[in-house]
Scaffold this motif. Structure first.
Motif, PDB file in Angstrom:
ATOM      1  N   VAL A 290       0.739  -1.249   0.075  1.00  0.00           N
ATOM      2  CA  VAL A 290       0.035   0.023  -0.028  1.00  0.00           C
ATOM      3  C   VAL A 290       0.675   1.128  -0.044  1.00  0.00           C
ATOM      4  CG1 VAL A 290      -1.646   1.309   1.290  1.00  0.00           C
ATOM      5  CG2 VAL A 290      -1.946  -1.202   1.154  1.00  0.00           C
ATOM      6  N   ALA A 291       1.989   1.422   0.785  1.00  0.00           N
ATOM      7  CA  ALA A 291       2.984   2.438   0.607  1.00  0.00           C
ATOM      8  C   ALA A 291       3.608   2.489  -0.366  1.00  0.00           C
ATOM      9  CB  ALA A 291       3.848   2.036   2.007  1.00  0.00           C
ATOM     10  N   GLU A 292       3.887   1.411  -1.190  1.00  0.00           N
ATOM     11  CA  GLU A 292       4.772   1.480  -2.410  1.00  0.00           C
ATOM     12  C   GLU A 292       3.658   2.135  -3.401  1.00  0.00           C
ATOM     13  OE1 GLU A 292       6.806  -1.620  -5.729  1.00  0.00           O
ATOM     14  OE2 GLU A 292       6.133  -2.097  -3.835  1.00  0.00           O
ATOM     15  N   LYS A 293       2.554   1.613  -3.304  1.00  0.00           N
ATOM     16  CA  LYS A 293       1.633   2.030  -4.629  1.00  0.00           C
ATOM     17  C   LYS A 293       1.017   3.361  -4.365  1.00  0.00           C
ATOM     18  CE  LYS A 293      -0.349  -2.295  -5.829  1.00  0.00           C
ATOM     19  NZ  LYS A 293       0.773  -3.118  -5.447  1.00  0.00           N
ATOM     20  N   ASN A 294       1.059   4.092  -2.950  1.00  0.00           N
ATOM     21  CA  ASN A 294       0.799   5.555  -2.908  1.00  0.00           C
ATOM     22  C   ASN A 294       1.823   6.406  -2.967  1.00  0.00           C
ATOM     23  OD1 ASN A 294      -2.017   6.234  -1.558  1.00  0.00           O
ATOM     24  ND2 ASN A 294      -1.651   4.080  -0.616  1.00  0.00           N
ATOM     25  N   LEU A 295       3.159   5.731  -2.951  1.00  0.00           N
ATOM     26  CA  LEU A 295       4.111   6.632  -3.253  1.00  0.00           C
ATOM     27  C   LEU A 295       4.328   6.950  -4.499  1.00  0.00           C
ATOM     28  CD1 LEU A 295       7.123   5.635  -0.755  1.00  0.00           C
ATOM     29  CD2 LEU A 295       5.896   8.062  -1.038  1.00  0.00           C
ATOM     30  N   ARG A 311      -0.092  14.867  -2.153  1.00  0.00           N
ATOM     31  CA  ARG A 311       0.166  15.095  -0.571  1.00  0.00           C
ATOM     32  C   ARG A 311      -0.714  13.853   0.137  1.00  0.00           C
ATOM     33  NH1 ARG A 311      -1.491  17.344   3.949  1.00  0.00           N
ATOM     34  NH2 ARG A 311       0.248  17.991   5.399  1.00  0.00           N
ATOM     35  N   ASN A 312      -1.851  13.896  -0.589  1.00  0.00           N
ATOM     36  CA  ASN A 312      -2.991  12.805   0.155  1.00  0.00           C
ATOM     37  C   ASN A 312      -2.376  11.527   0.093  1.00  0.00           C
ATOM     38  OD1 ASN A 312      -5.098  11.538   1.399  1.00  0.00           O
ATOM     39  ND2 ASN A 312      -6.662  12.304  -0.213  1.00  0.00           N
ATOM     40  N   ASN A 313      -1.781  11.097  -1.210  1.00  0.00           N
ATOM     41  CA  ASN A 313      -0.965   9.949  -1.388  1.00  0.00           C
ATOM     42  C   ASN A 313       0.053   9.463  -0.418  1.00  0.00           C
ATOM     43  OD1 ASN A 313      -1.673  10.408  -5.006  1.00  0.00           O
ATOM     44  ND2 ASN A 313      -2.897   9.027  -3.829  1.00  0.00           N
ATOM     45  N   ALA A 314       0.682  10.743  -0.374  1.00  0.00           N
ATOM     46  CA  ALA A 314       2.176  10.515   0.586  1.00  0.00           C
ATOM     47  C   ALA A 314       1.609  10.385   1.894  1.00  0.00           C
ATOM     48  CB  ALA A 314       2.950  11.531   0.204  1.00  0.00           C
ATOM     49  N   LEU A 315       0.833  10.945   2.299  1.00  0.00           N
ATOM     50  CA  LEU A 315       0.231  10.863   3.522  1.00  0.00           C
ATOM     51  C   LEU A 315      -0.310   9.373   3.863  1.00  0.00           C
ATOM     52  CD1 LEU A 315      -0.051  12.371   6.258  1.00  0.00           C
ATOM     53  CD2 LEU A 315      -2.448  12.701   5.454  1.00  0.00           C
ATOM     54  N   ASN A 316      -1.080   8.885   3.039  1.00  0.00           N
ATOM     55  CA  ASN A 316      -1.628   7.480   3.301  1.00  0.00           C
ATOM     56  C   ASN A 316      -0.691   6.428   2.784  1.00  0.00           C
ATOM     57  OD1 ASN A 316      -4.321   8.401   3.443  1.00  0.00           O
ATOM     58  ND2 ASN A 316      -4.878   8.395   1.236  1.00  0.00           N
ATOM     59  N   ALA A 317       0.432   6.777   2.242  1.00  0.00           N
ATOM     60  CA  ALA A 317       1.413   5.953   2.084  1.00  0.00           C
ATOM     61  C   ALA A 317       2.106   5.435   3.570  1.00  0.00           C
ATOM     62  CB  ALA A 317       2.660   6.305   1.186  1.00  0.00           C
TER      63      ALA A 317
END
Length: 649
Positions: A290-295, A311-317
């Motif tokens: 999940v972290a990888e895909k969000n980054l 920024r939302n993606n990076a935070l969710n990562a």
């Protein structure tokens, strides 16, 4: 004086929280999801009402006009579009025109799907569950709530189906269900379908149950397949390496089939596998993918000019990818966890400061390298019985001691002074927190679904509230440290400082300090429970029990020897120790809220951090602690000046 102190502290907290980042303001998710649901319905069912420019089903065509009008109105009034995204509203109006002109179904489908995806993108609405839904739960809910209309087998032939118009959906219809994603099914169950017998279940089921039901109805048409279960598991393991839970939740069978076909052969069996099976063992709990895909999504969205979503993606990562496995990583290599957290923070900073695509990509690549290392750590370190025990013991001991050290000073003071009236309030607070923690363990699946962002917000706010109560206790101790005040305190135990309302504040303080740690313990122990083998889960209880015994022993020794400290000096020293604890909790509280995305993150040019002292290398945490120190200094200075004036009289 306390009123002045509390007012000042509240002002400081308000000033700290003033630059809260508005990109995470909570929109009306129901309005957003309803619009997405309506657009999906139009994309799928328009062909049932219009073909070759002619109306073939008047009722279906009327629905299309009504649903597109509702989508326009909800979008216009919903407030979930920013000023730069208002073009979406114009595009919905264009869709309404296309429907009115009876344009081809393909054109309507393309327009509606594009609008749906655009709204999902700009609002960041969740389109996938946090954890893999339990299809067994979905099956139970289906039999209790849906079988009467849809039939026990889901073929739309239930006892109440006769006379219903339109007829209940046949979930075995390959052509129909091939166009429906679990996310669409989730929205249908949650919001219902206006003008039909399909009611909304938003009040009946929680999010986890809604997703479980959606995944179950998507599995129904594959249940009668005769493919070997071992073959299916093998195919699932292969497809799960490149198809994410979000893909499985948001793509229809037709779209998922096409995506799988691009990667490998035998796509139909792999589609059957992902609709029928769920990950097991390590794959069920390792959230690093999940972290990888969000980054990667953060870099892509930033390069396309969508800083808000990036920024939302990076935070969710971090919140949904790194935090769930943090306990296991920390047990293997604590220094590595700090390095990983710092790099994830750095990614968010360069996005926030708009450093440019090249810089964002470089920092994201560094984080991806660390995530790969983290994955290797998790694979190398399996959770056997004793490792599970050590993890549970260390987590409970660390969090329990953190809470005890805060309470011990106040408890020792009460014991030394003989003010037994205060003990029930102090003990009542932490015992209530422990009981809520035990209840929380049994609700831990829901707490995980609660989301990393909300967990961090809750932990942060509890810490900041504890700061306020701590400052009151510290000021109260300081105020009673003079000989005259101490004499008054001893001679009049039920005086104004021991009134019931003051003791209630002590109980609240006790509750908040312990509940914050209990909340964190639940999350970490739940992560261990999911990873431990079925026969090793008892090690968690053993680890917790041993930790509790250790904490109780240390508490006994502390209280035994604290009696030898002169009470007046204990008051004096304790007030400063409590102020130190307040400063630590201020740092922890602001840091938690930063991790939720509520407060911006600005680095101070160093990677040094000491979490147990509440020091984090960000400008916001340092400024919050400095502001607190300033307020404490001014308050105590004013108090001492007042005492001197009284003494001179």
């Amino acid at each position: 004086m306390f009123k002045a102190l509390s007012s000042t502290i509240l002002l400081v907290v308000i000033l700290i929280l003033t630059p809260i980042n508005k990109v995470f303001s909570q929109n009306d998710d129901t309005s957003t999801q309803t619009v997405i649901h309506l657009l999906g319905y139009i994309a799928r069912d328009y062909a049932e009402g219009v073909q070759d420019g002619r109306i073939i089903d008047e009722q279906e065509y009327s629905e299309m006009k009504e649903f597109s009008a509702q989508a326009y109105q909800l979008t216009k009034e919903g407030g979930f579009l920013s000023e730069e995204d208002q073009n979406i509203l114009d595009e919905i109006q264009e869709l309404r025109t296309l429907i009115a002109d009876k344009k081809p179904a393909k054109e309507i489908n393309t327009s509606a799907v594009k609008l749906k995806n655009d709204i999902i993108k700009v609002t960041g609405v969740e389109t996938a569950p946090k954890i893999w839904p339990d299809v067994k739960v979905g099956k139970s809910l289906f039999q209790q709530n849906c079988a009467s209309c849809h039939g026990a087998n889901g073929k739309g032939q239930g006892e109440l189906a006769k006379g219903l118009e339109p007829a209940p959906t046949n979930f075995h219809d390959a052509e129909l269900m091939g166009q429906v994603s679990p996310f669409q099914a989730y929205n249908t169950v949650k919001l219902g379908v206006q003008g039909t017998s399909m009611q909304a279940f938003s009040e009946s089921f929680n999010e986890q149950e809604l997703w479980a039901l959606a995944f179950y109805v998507k599995s129904l048409r594959f249940e009668d397949k005769t493919a070997d279960s071992l073959l299916l598991r093998k195919e699932f393991k292969e497809v799960f390496s490149y198809i994410s839970l979000k893909d499985i939740a948001t793509l229809s069978d037709d779209e998922l089939l096409a995506a799988i076909a691009e990667k490998t052969d035998n796509p139909k069996v792999k589609l059957e596998a992902v609709r029928l099976l769920a990950p097991v063992g390590e794959n069920a709990t390792n959230s690093l993918s999940v972290a990888e895909k969000n980054l990667r999504a953060a870099v892509k969205n930033y390069s396309e000019g969508n800083k808000k979503l990036a920024r939302n993606n990076a935070l969710n990562a971090y919140l949904e990818g790194i935090e769930p496995v943090e306990a296991r990583l920390r047990a293997n290599d604590p220094s590595f966890v700090i390095e990983l957290e710092q790099q994830m923070l750095q990614v968010r900073q360069v996005i926030e400061k708009d450093k440019g695509t090249d810089v964002v990509k470089v920092e994201a690549d560094k984080a991806l390298v660390l995530i790969t290392q983290a994955d290797q750590l998790l694979q190398d370190q399996k959770l056997n019985y004793w490792l599970t025990f050590i993890l549970a013991l260390s987590i409970m001991l660390r969090e329990g001691l953190e809470a005890f050290l805060i309470l011990a000073v106040v408890l020792a003071l009460i014991r030394s002074s003989g003010v037994k009236k205060a003990l029930p309030w102090l003990h009542g607070g932490w015992i209530t927190a422990v009981l809520m923690g035990i209840a929380g363990w049994f609700l831990s699946d829901y707490i995980i679904q609660f989301g990393g962002k909300n967990r961090e917000i809750m932990e942060g706010l509890v810490s900041l509230l504890a700061v306020l109560v701590l400052l009151f206790v510290g000021f109260w101790l300081h105020n009673n440290s003079t000989a005259k005040k101490w004499k008054e305190f001893v001679e009049d135990k039920i005086g104004r400082y021991l009134q019931k309302d003051k003791m209630f504040g002590l109980a609240i303080f006790s509750f908040m300090v312990v509940f914050r740690e209990a909340f964190e313990v639940i999350l970490f122990l739940q992560a261990i429970r999911l990873e431990a083998a079925p026969g090793d889960k008892s090690a968690i209880g053993l680890g917790v029990l041993v930790a509790v015994v250790c904490i109780a022993l240390m508490a006994h020794l502390f209280l035994k020897y604290s009696k030898r400290i002169p009470v007046r000096q204990l008051f004096q020293y304790s007030s400063w120790v409590i102020i130190l604890l307040a400063i630590i909790l201020m740092g922890k509280g602001v840091h938690s809220i930063q991790e939720s995305g509520w407060i911006s993150v600005t680095g101070i040019g160093t990677s040094f951090r000491m979490g147990w002292l509440g020091f984090y290398p960000t400008l916001e945490t340092v400024l919050a602690q400095a502001a607190l120190v300033f307020v404490v200094f001014i308050t105590y200075f004013m108090h001492n000046q007042r005492v001197k004036k009284v003494a001179l009289k």
